[in-house]
Design a protein around this motif. Sequence first.
Motif, PDB file in Angstrom:
ATOM      1  N   THR A   1     -10.341  -5.249  17.022  1.00  0.00           N
ATOM      2  CA  THR A   1      -9.222  -5.321  16.084  1.00  0.00           C
ATOM      3  C   THR A   1      -9.641  -6.008  14.789  1.00  0.00           C
ATOM      4  N   ALA A   2     -10.403  -7.096  14.900  1.00  0.00           N
ATOM      5  CA  ALA A   2     -10.870  -7.807  13.702  1.00  0.00           C
ATOM      6  C   ALA A   2     -11.820  -6.938  12.887  1.00  0.00           C
ATOM      7  N   MET A   3     -12.707  -6.212  13.582  1.00  0.00           N
ATOM      8  CA  MET A   3     -13.640  -5.337  12.882  1.00  0.00           C
ATOM      9  C   MET A   3     -12.900  -4.230  12.147  1.00  0.00           C
ATOM     10  N   VAL A   4     -11.909  -3.633  12.813  1.00  0.00           N
ATOM     11  CA  VAL A   4     -11.113  -2.561  12.196  1.00  0.00           C
ATOM     12  C   VAL A   4     -10.355  -3.103  10.991  1.00  0.00           C
ATOM     13  N   ALA A   5      -9.828  -4.319  11.115  1.00  0.00           N
ATOM     14  CA  ALA A   5      -9.108  -4.932   9.993  1.00  0.00           C
ATOM     15  C   ALA A   5     -10.021  -5.069   8.777  1.00  0.00           C
ATOM     16  N   LEU A   6     -11.260  -5.496   9.007  1.00  0.00           N
ATOM     17  CA  LEU A   6     -12.222  -5.656   7.912  1.00  0.00           C
ATOM     18  C   LEU A   6     -12.551  -4.316   7.275  1.00  0.00           C
ATOM     19  N   ILE A   7     -12.768  -3.299   8.099  1.00  0.00           N
ATOM     20  CA  ILE A   7     -13.090  -1.969   7.585  1.00  0.00           C
ATOM     21  C   ILE A   7     -11.935  -1.406   6.766  1.00  0.00           C
ATOM     22  N   VAL A   8     -10.717  -1.496   7.316  1.00  0.00           N
ATOM     23  CA  VAL A   8      -9.549  -0.954   6.610  1.00  0.00           C
ATOM     24  C   VAL A   8      -9.303  -1.716   5.317  1.00  0.00           C
ATOM     25  N   PHE A   9      -9.495  -3.029   5.342  1.00  0.00           N
ATOM     26  CA  PHE A   9      -9.348  -3.832   4.123  1.00  0.00           C
ATOM     27  C   PHE A   9     -10.306  -3.343   3.043  1.00  0.00           C
ATOM     28  N   ALA A  10     -11.574  -3.161   3.431  1.00  0.00           N
ATOM     29  CA  ALA A  10     -12.582  -2.701   2.472  1.00  0.00           C
ATOM     30  C   ALA A  10     -12.233  -1.314   1.929  1.00  0.00           C
ATOM     31  N   LEU A  11     -11.769  -0.422   2.812  1.00  0.00           N
ATOM     32  CA  LEU A  11     -11.398   0.922   2.374  1.00  0.00           C
ATOM     33  C   LEU A  11     -10.213   0.887   1.423  1.00  0.00           C
ATOM     34  N   ALA A  12      -9.198   0.078   1.751  1.00  0.00           N
ATOM     35  CA  ALA A  12      -7.994   0.010   0.925  1.00  0.00           C
ATOM     36  C   ALA A  12      -8.295  -0.546  -0.466  1.00  0.00           C
ATOM     37  N   VAL A  13      -9.138  -1.575  -0.525  1.00  0.00           N
ATOM     38  CA  VAL A  13      -9.524  -2.145  -1.824  1.00  0.00           C
ATOM     39  C   VAL A  13     -10.241  -1.096  -2.664  1.00  0.00           C
ATOM     40  N   GLN A  14     -11.157  -0.362  -2.050  1.00  0.00           N
ATOM     41  CA  GLN A  14     -11.918   0.653  -2.781  1.00  0.00           C
ATOM     42  C   GLN A  14     -11.024   1.816  -3.228  1.00  0.00           C
ATOM     43  N   MET A  15     -10.017   2.156  -2.414  1.00  0.00           N
ATOM     44  CA  MET A  15      -9.063   3.181  -2.818  1.00  0.00           C
ATOM     45  C   MET A  15      -8.234   2.703  -4.003  1.00  0.00           C
ATOM     46  N   ALA A  16      -7.857   1.426  -3.989  1.00  0.00           N
ATOM     47  CA  ALA A  16      -7.019   0.867  -5.059  1.00  0.00           C
ATOM     48  C   ALA A  16      -7.747   0.869  -6.403  1.00  0.00           C
ATOM     49  N   VAL A  17      -9.040   0.594  -6.377  1.00  0.00           N
ATOM     50  CA  VAL A  17      -9.796   0.543  -7.638  1.00  0.00           C
ATOM     51  C   VAL A  17     -10.349   1.913  -8.025  1.00  0.00           C
ATOM     52  N   GLY A  18     -10.113   2.933  -7.175  1.00  0.00           N
ATOM     53  CA  GLY A  18     -10.523   4.290  -7.522  1.00  0.00           C
ATOM     54  C   GLY A  18     -11.977   4.606  -7.246  1.00  0.00           C
TER      55      GLY A  18
ATOM     56  N   HIS B   1       0.959   9.218  -4.934  1.00  0.00           N
ATOM     57  CA  HIS B   1       0.403   9.146  -6.289  1.00  0.00           C
ATOM     58  C   HIS B   1       0.759   7.814  -6.939  1.00  0.00           C
ATOM     59  N   ARG B   2      -0.061   7.407  -7.884  1.00  0.00           N
ATOM     60  CA  ARG B   2       0.206   6.176  -8.619  1.00  0.00           C
ATOM     61  C   ARG B   2       1.451   6.359  -9.489  1.00  0.00           C
ATOM     62  N   PRO B   3       2.279   5.332  -9.668  1.00  0.00           N
ATOM     63  CA  PRO B   3       2.111   3.952  -9.193  1.00  0.00           C
ATOM     64  C   PRO B   3       2.666   3.706  -7.783  1.00  0.00           C
TER      65      PRO B   3
ATOM     66  N   LEU C   1       2.222   0.643  -3.483  1.00  0.00           N
ATOM     67  CA  LEU C   1       3.103  -0.115  -2.597  1.00  0.00           C
ATOM     68  C   LEU C   1       2.632  -0.075  -1.142  1.00  0.00           C
ATOM     69  N   PRO C   2       2.486   1.125  -0.526  1.00  0.00           N
ATOM     70  CA  PRO C   2       1.982   1.136   0.852  1.00  0.00           C
ATOM     71  C   PRO C   2       0.560   0.593   0.956  1.00  0.00           C
ATOM     72  N   LEU C   3      -0.245   0.814  -0.086  1.00  0.00           N
ATOM     73  CA  LEU C   3      -1.626   0.326  -0.054  1.00  0.00           C
ATOM     74  C   LEU C   3      -1.665  -1.203  -0.024  1.00  0.00           C
TER      75      LEU C   3
END
Length: 196
Positions: free
Chosen positions: A61-78, A125-127, A131-133
């Motif tokens: 669960t902790a590993m998945v949390a780290l992976i999803v966090f990294a993916l979400a941040v990268q999605m947010a910055v494009g 789509h942005r913006p 919110l969900p991100l």
Amino acid sequence: MTEGRTRALSDVLDQIESSAHGESIAVQEVVDKLGRKSFASLMLTFSLISTSPASAIPGVTAMVALIVFALAVQMAVGRKSVWLPGFVMHRQLSTQKLCKGIGWLRKPVHFVERFLRPRLQFLLHRPWFFLPLLLVLGLTLFMPFMEVIPTSGSIASAVIALFAAGLLTRDGGLVLAAMLLLSAIPVAVWYFGFSG
């Protein structure tokens, strides 16, 4: 096109299963199999792993949390291509437990796929997309602590899986459902962690 999108979830399971070999599989192998540009597929894959019986493996669960966090941040910055730290990419997953988890997930995934269709796409789509991100990002910060409270980590992972599935299938309804389910997590944590 629509039919292809509604099969997107099963396709992800098929890809993971086809990459499973030997006694264990590295996170990097899963990433390479799905593609480094497939943010939603990767987010769905790892959140499903944490939702399935494979989540019983300590630290998953902790590993998945780290992976999803990294993916979400990268999605947010494009960012266009996925990057994960080396110690995550080299983490090994039990092939037997992974395949067992995939088998466990197939029936609910097939059930959900019957109801998928493109809708409420403004949420993708942005913006509005932020919110969900942001909610997913916040959720991942608490997930490592949820390992000590039964079922709460699986509920959190299910929320992320719904969000990722909505992205894959262009179904904003799933994204909305994920945001609604997010409100159930504090209740579950309180009930299972502090009641009785």
